[in-house]
Design an enzyme around this catalytic site. Structure first.
Site, PDB file in Angstrom:
ATOM      1  N   LYS A 112      -7.353 -38.021 105.904  1.00 38.37           N
ATOM      2  CA  LYS A 112      -8.687 -38.429 106.375  1.00 38.37           C
ATOM      3  C   LYS A 112      -9.091 -37.681 107.640  1.00 38.37           C
ATOM      4  O   LYS A 112     -10.277 -37.488 107.884  1.00 38.37           O
ATOM      5  CB  LYS A 112      -8.706 -39.920 106.678  1.00 38.37           C
TER       6      LYS A 112
HETATM    7  C1  LIG Z   1      -2.684 -41.689 102.007  1.00 38.99           C
HETATM    8  C2  LIG Z   1      -3.757 -41.745 100.988  1.00 38.99           C
HETATM    9  N1  LIG Z   1      -3.561 -41.124  99.823  1.00 38.99           N
HETATM   10  C3  LIG Z   1      -4.495 -41.152  98.857  1.00 38.99           C
HETATM   11  C4  LIG Z   1      -5.676 -41.838  99.019  1.00 38.99           C
HETATM   12  C5  LIG Z   1      -6.682 -41.800  97.923  1.00 38.99           C
HETATM   13  O1  LIG Z   1      -7.736 -40.938  98.247  1.00 38.99           O
HETATM   14  P1  LIG Z   1      -9.164 -41.161  97.610  1.00 38.99           P
HETATM   15  O2  LIG Z   1      -9.617 -42.495  98.072  1.00 38.99           O
HETATM   16  O3  LIG Z   1      -9.997 -40.073  98.153  1.00 38.99           O
HETATM   17  O4  LIG Z   1      -8.994 -41.127  96.149  1.00 38.99           O
HETATM   18  C6  LIG Z   1      -5.913 -42.516 100.222  1.00 38.99           C
HETATM   19  C7  LIG Z   1      -7.146 -43.282 100.495  1.00 38.99           C
HETATM   20  O5  LIG Z   1      -8.212 -43.004 100.168  1.00 38.99           O
HETATM   21  C8  LIG Z   1      -4.950 -42.433 101.242  1.00 38.99           C
HETATM   22  O6  LIG Z   1      -5.167 -42.990 102.424  1.00 38.99           O
HETATM   23  N1  LIG Z   2      -7.670 -45.092 101.051  1.00 38.59           N
HETATM   24  C1  LIG Z   2      -8.802 -45.229 101.860  1.00 38.59           C
HETATM   25  C2  LIG Z   2      -9.874 -46.077 101.247  1.00 38.59           C
HETATM   26  C3  LIG Z   2     -11.234 -45.651 101.690  1.00 38.59           C
HETATM   27  O1  LIG Z   2     -11.436 -44.358 101.235  1.00 38.59           O
HETATM   28  P1  LIG Z   2     -12.581 -43.388 101.670  1.00 38.59           P
HETATM   29  O2  LIG Z   2     -11.999 -42.029 101.459  1.00 38.59           O
HETATM   30  O3  LIG Z   2     -13.725 -43.680 100.823  1.00 38.59           O
HETATM   31  O4  LIG Z   2     -12.908 -43.615 103.117  1.00 38.59           O
HETATM   32  C4  LIG Z   2      -8.363 -45.689 103.233  1.00 38.59           C
HETATM   33  O5  LIG Z   2      -7.288 -45.324 103.630  1.00 38.59           O
HETATM   34  O6  LIG Z   2      -9.062 -46.388 103.913  1.00 38.59           O
END
Ligand SMILES: Cc1ncc(COP(=O)(O)O)c(C=O)c1O
Ligand SMILES: N[C@@H](CCOP(=O)(O)O)C(=O)O
Length: 465
Positions: A112
């Site tokens: 993120k």
């Molecule tokens: C460590 C981790 N891996 C994978 C994901 C999944 O990613 P996405 O939500 O973009 O599918 C998340 C949260 O979104 C995450 O925090």
């Molecule tokens: N896994 C995410 C959930 C929110 O996902 P986002 O990519 O839409 O912000 C988290 O860790 O909060």
């Protein structure tokens, strides 16, 4: 570049407005009116460039003339100066054709940070230019919240409110959200799960009076700014492995479908991607959907990869829009059905289009633990449970003739308990977080009720006052 809503009932916006809007006023998600396409030659020219240079090339297609080039460059440079690895997102080889793309070298140890550090700078720039303030809200299953708080803490144009599911994030994730000492940061423990948090955020956006009063803005991947910044590392990784003259496959640990959608965008932009593989934990709604054509919620299970404990994958709406040939009526009908009955059917042609682009599989809790153990034993490389979900699924879809890159979305030290239980190693936090677990926590606990959350935010936000 203009942005249109997946539900077709909100005005098209330019980049800056789409960035501040987060969610469209009709409840839809913004996407570019057209996908910019790079030629093979333009992609080849990315070889040997720094992460920052590639980011500038890719992102300027989306920001157009709304962000001056020198501003964009300096925001990119500042954002990635916060990363602890010079390559920003390095590739690690774990087998003859197997690679892991480490996306956890930012301040809060998850992928993120890559988008959030840039998003905060872009938003601050646009707000300063307009002399405005914003109230930032975000829902998190653990990682988005910490990254957003880190990126926005101390900002004098923004107040940030992060909704996390009480008791359902890892202790490290919780402290990354609750130990900020900045006045503009508010961590809210919601009595519910991640889907409740995300629903509350969307409801706040749909409450137009509230939205306008506090000048609401969002930092989840519903915000196009998040997705566009995540497109960059698909390019850097593919080009490092011989792209565009060699196809590369990617496996992405998936929850809210933002990260893998960014991979799809890279493909639409001309990057030759062979397979795009969705890896899910026991919350396998996406794997089931691809198999059956029916998106059906079944309740969330707590797993050792809590950030992916999600049922409503927001960005799947962006994919539906594309799969239905950009027909907003089809998206509206699917979303109405999801709201009413917790499920929707994907029509055969759209399902065929999705299956052409994506594969999907699940890793059970046992398989995740085994993968952490085996990867360590075979290669000496320690991975977290989210990455392990990806590595397990990647093995099923590996190709002998093209590299398979698994996205490593979090550092193992964010999830020490399941990592230790799987392989006996207790991963240490890096030096800048060494005292995290002894810092004082500040957070409020709220029920999963829109009125309570709006009252809290309305009472604390400075925008609109
Ligand atoms: C460590 C981790 N891996 C994978 C994901 C999944 O990613 P996405 O939500 O973009 O599918 C998340 C949260 O979104 C995450 O925090
Ligand atoms: N896994 C995410 C959930 C929110 O996902 P986002 O990519 O839409 O912000 C988290 O860790 O909060």
């Amino acid at each position: 570049m203009e942005y249109i809503s997946t539900r077709g009932e909100a005005p098209a916006l330019g980049f800056r407005d789409a960035l501040l809007a987060g969610l469209a006023r009709d409840g839809g998600l913004y996407v570019p009116r057209e996908w910019p396409v790079l030629t093979k030659r333009q992609i080849r020219d990315l070889r040997g460039k720094t992460y920052q240079e590639v980011a500038f090339t890719i992102l300027s297609h989306f920001t157009g003339d709304e962000i001056p080039a020198e501003k964009l460059r300096s925001m990119i440079d500042d954002a990635y100066a916060t990363f602890r690895h010079p390559a920003v997102a390095p590739l690690v080889q774990t087998g003859p054709n197997d690679f892991v793309l480490e996306l956890f070298h930012g301040t809060t140890l998850a992928f993120k940070d890559v988008a959030m550090q840039l998003l905060a700078r872009l938003m601050d720039y646009v707000l300063a230019e307009r002399g405005e303030r914003a109230t930032i809200v975000g829902a998190t299953s653990g990682d988005t919240g910490g990254a957003a708080i880190d990126a926005f803490a101390g900002g004098n144009r923004t107040d940030i409110f992060i909704l996390f599911p009480k008791g359902k994030v890892s202790p490290v994730q919780q402290r990354q959200m609750t130990t900020s000492t900045e006045d503009n940061v508010h961590a809210l423990a919601i009595e519910g799960n991640f889907d409740d948090c995300q629903h509350l955020v969307k409801e706040m956006f749909n409450d137009v009076a509230f939205r306008d009063r506090v000048q609401l803005s969002g930092v989840n991947s519903i915000n196009w700014g998040r997705i566009m910044a995540q497109v960059v590392y698909f390019f850097t990784a593919a080009v490092a492995l011989g792209g565009p003259d060699r196809k590369v496959s990617f496996t992405v640990p998936t929850g809210n479908f933002g990260d893998i959608f960014a991979g799809y965008v890279a493909k639409r932009m001309g990057l030759p991607i062979d397979r795009l593989v969705i890896a899910t934990n026991d919350n396998d709604i996406l794997a089931r959907t691809l198999k059956t054509g029916r998106y059906e919620m079944r309740g969330v299970k707590a797993t050792t990869s809590p950030s992916m404990d999600i049922q409503i994958s927001s960005n799947f709406e962006r994919l539906l829009f594309e799969a239905y040939g950009r027909d907003p009526a089809a998206v509206r009908s699917a979303m109405a059905s999801l709201r009413q009955s917790g499920a929707f059917e994907i029509q055969p042609e759209a399902l065929k289009a999705i299956r052409k682009e994506f594969r999907a599989a699940r890793a059970t809790e046992k398989q995740v633990a085994e993968t952490i153990r085996e990867t360590l034993a075979d290669t000496g490389y320690l991975i977290d449970p989210h990455t392990a979900t990806g590595v397990f699924v990647a093995r099923k879809h590996a190709r002998t003739n093209s590299p398979m890159v698994t996205l490593s979305t979090a550092h193992p030290a964010k999830f020490p308990a399941p990592v230790k239980s799987a392989c006996g190693i207790d991963p240490a936090l890096p030096s800048w977080l060494a005292d995290l677990m002894t810092r004082e926590e500040h957070f409020d606990i709220l029920p999963a009720e829109l009125k309570d959350v709006e009252n809290f935010i309305g009472g604390h936000a400075r925008a609109g006052k």
